[in-house]
Design an enzyme around this catalytic site. Structure first.
Site, PDB file in Angstrom:
ATOM      1  CE  LYS A   1      -0.962  -6.835   9.459  1.00  0.00           C
ATOM      2  NZ  LYS A   1      -0.367  -5.956  10.469  1.00  0.00           N
TER       3      LYS A   1
ATOM      4  CG  ASP B   1       3.107  -4.902   9.555  1.00  0.00           C
ATOM      5  OD1 ASP B   1       2.300  -5.822   9.757  1.00  0.00           O
ATOM      6  OD2 ASP B   1       2.781  -3.793   9.107  1.00  0.00           O
TER       7      ASP B   1
ATOM      8  CB  THR C   1       1.688  -8.571  20.319  1.00  0.00           C
ATOM      9  OG1 THR C   1       0.570  -8.172  19.506  1.00  0.00           O
ATOM     10  CG2 THR C   1       2.716  -9.283  19.448  1.00  0.00           C
TER      11      THR C   1
ATOM     12  CG  ASN D   1       8.406  -8.641  23.043  1.00  0.00           C
ATOM     13  OD1 ASN D   1       7.527  -8.831  22.201  1.00  0.00           O
ATOM     14  ND2 ASN D   1       8.371  -9.191  24.239  1.00  0.00           N
TER      15      ASN D   1
ATOM     16  CG  ASP E   1       0.396  -5.693  29.884  1.00  0.00           C
ATOM     17  OD1 ASP E   1       1.084  -5.065  30.704  1.00  0.00           O
ATOM     18  OD2 ASP E   1      -0.838  -5.548  29.773  1.00  0.00           O
TER      19      ASP E   1
ATOM     20  CG  ASN F   1      -2.000  -0.961   1.245  1.00  0.00           C
ATOM     21  OD1 ASN F   1      -2.496  -1.356   0.198  1.00  0.00           O
ATOM     22  ND2 ASN F   1      -2.390  -1.398   2.434  1.00  0.00           N
TER      23      ASN F   1
END
Length: 302
Positions: free
Chosen positions: A52, A240, A206, A264, A210, A23
């Site tokens: 994505k 992504d 995810t 993470n 947290d 996109n």
């Protein structure tokens, strides 16, 4: 469905092929997001590569993996710009079709905290076709749900190695597709919206601030805390980047906890960048930065 093997890291970069959306992101950044019917002024407008699928392929390339993109763009300036951006990032773009359709476009609103609202106009993404695309035994394949699910299922059928699905945006997943997934990646909202994931063999979830967790047959078997970030610029590409990093980390043989920690850390770097396709360090950097010393090593250094 192939089996994920956790072992020592290989000596060659992992290969990741992404099948999915490409996109043009048209982003307006304002102090806050508008309520229905409200106009918020003073925003800053920018256009940048997104989607994505493309975001994940670029993240994989920037992490040092061998990255290939399968998708479609239009025969317009936006399509040419997006193809060039992916190629410049190190993505193999030979399997991207150029169609007689508008390039996919996402209209994005972002507030000062990085929260966003997105409306997607699929354009050429609605006509993605695998054609004669084949996948090697040694490459992982990563898909999302921004292209037709029948295309995603066909990609899963053709995959000879590790097949991962980022089930976003949330939608009911075809039973055969779910059966063929070696890994499904979702955020906590998507996990709640897709009940079938409670019984999937391997799911990564995810939880924003947290952290993240992995579930095997519905049982939580691993988790890793989030990396605290105070200078958030944009959250759009973080998920992504997390997906690409997690697949590459697992393919590199990391155990579930370490792979989550790596992903993470990559996601944390991504939110510090205003781009949907953020600059990233190498996967090896994140692996070493998140490595926990074993007891013997810790004792020897005291």
């Amino acid at each position: 469905m192939s089996t994920s093997v956790q072992s020592s890291a290989p000596t060659v970069p992992s290969t990741l092929t992404v099948v999915g959306s490409i996109n043009l992101d048209i982003t307006a950044t304002a102090s806050r997001l508008p309520s229905p019917g409200e106009t918020v002024g003073g925003a800053v407008l920018r256009q940048q590569p997104g989607g994505k699928g493309a975001n994940q392929a670029v993240a994989a390339a920037r992490l040092g993996g061998s990255s290939r993109m399968v998708g479609a763009v239009g025969q317009d300036d936006a399509g040419r710009t997006l193809m060039s951006a992916m190629a410049d990032a190190g993505v193999d773009v030979q399997d991207i079709a150029t169609l007689d359709a508008a390039t996919g476009t996402a209209l994005v609103l972002v507030d000062s905290d990085g929260e966003n609202q997105i409306v997607v106009c699929p354009g050429a993404n609605g006509s993605v076709d695998l054609g004669g695309t084949t996948f090697r035994d040694d490459e992982a394949v990563l898909c999302q749900l921004e292209v037709d699910q029948a295309v995603v299922l066909e990609a899963a059928r053709r995959t000879k190695g590790f097949f991962a699905l980022n089930a976003a945006p949330a939608a009911p997943i075809l039973p055969e597709l779910l059966d063929r997934c070696d890994l499904v990646i979702v955020n906590e909202t998507e996990y709640e919206l897709i009940p079938a994931l409670r019984h999937a063999p391997l799911v990564a979830v995810t939880y924003g601030g947290d952290g993240s967790a992995i579930f095997v047959d519905g049982e939580r078997v691993a988790e890793a805390p989030a990396v605290r970030v105070t200078d958030i610029a944009n959250t759009i590409g973080a998920g992504d980047a997390f997906c690409a990093a997690l697949v590459l980390a697992l393919q590199d043989g990391l155990d579930y906890t370490h792979a989550l920690a790596v992903a993470n850390a990559v996601g944390a770097d991504a939110v510090r960048d205003a781009s949907s396709q953020p600059a990233l360090k190498s996967l090896e950097h994140y692996i070493e930065a998140t490595r926990v010393p074993d007891a013997a090593t810790s004792a020897a250094t005291k």
